[in-house]
Design a protein around this motif. Sequence first.
Motif, short mmCIF file in Angstrom:
data_model
loop_
_atom_site.label_atom_id
_atom_site.label_comp_id
_atom_site.label_asym_id
_atom_site.label_seq_id
_atom_site.Cartn_x
_atom_site.Cartn_y
_atom_site.Cartn_z
N GLN A 1 0.71 -1.36 -0.07
CA GLN A 1 -0.11 0.09 0.16
C GLN A 1 0.65 1.26 -0.04
OE1 GLN A 1 -3.26 0.70 -0.43
NE2 GLN A 1 -3.51 -1.51 -0.72
N ARG A 2 1.83 1.14 0.82
CA ARG A 2 2.84 2.36 0.80
C ARG A 2 3.45 2.48 -0.42
NH1 ARG A 2 6.08 0.66 5.09
NH2 ARG A 2 4.80 0.20 6.59
N LYS B 1 2.37 1.67 -3.55
CA LYS B 1 1.26 2.05 -4.40
C LYS B 1 0.88 3.71 -4.26
CE LYS B 1 -3.36 0.29 -5.96
NZ LYS B 1 -4.31 -0.45 -5.65
N ARG B 2 0.90 3.94 -3.06
CA ARG B 2 0.39 5.38 -2.60
C ARG B 2 1.57 6.26 -3.07
NH1 ARG B 2 0.54 5.30 2.67
NH2 ARG B 2 -1.32 4.09 2.76
N ARG C 1 1.45 6.66 -6.99
CA ARG C 1 0.42 7.36 -7.40
C ARG C 1 0.74 9.05 -7.07
NH1 ARG C 1 -2.24 8.62 -10.76
NH2 ARG C 1 -1.96 6.64 -11.05
#
Length: 78
Positions: free
Chosen positions: A14-15, A17-18, A21
């Motif tokens: 998630q980190r 991916k963030r 982005r």
Amino acid sequence: RGAPRAARTAETAQRIKRSRRLKANNRERNRMHNLNAALDALRDVLPTFPEDAKLTKIETLRFAHNYIWALTETLRLA
């Protein structure tokens, strides 16, 4: 001993991916800033009436195309 390995892996994913982005958003923001700056520079050299009329992006491109065509025709006929 902390969170299970799968949870840590999911957090890491998630980190990442963030982070990707945010980087993509920054690249897009810079791209649009550069495009708008280029269009503003193009508007500055195109003859418009009245002087304070701001052309849209598509109007600027169409006007520039037609203006270049007209100048080319003038040179060709001269």
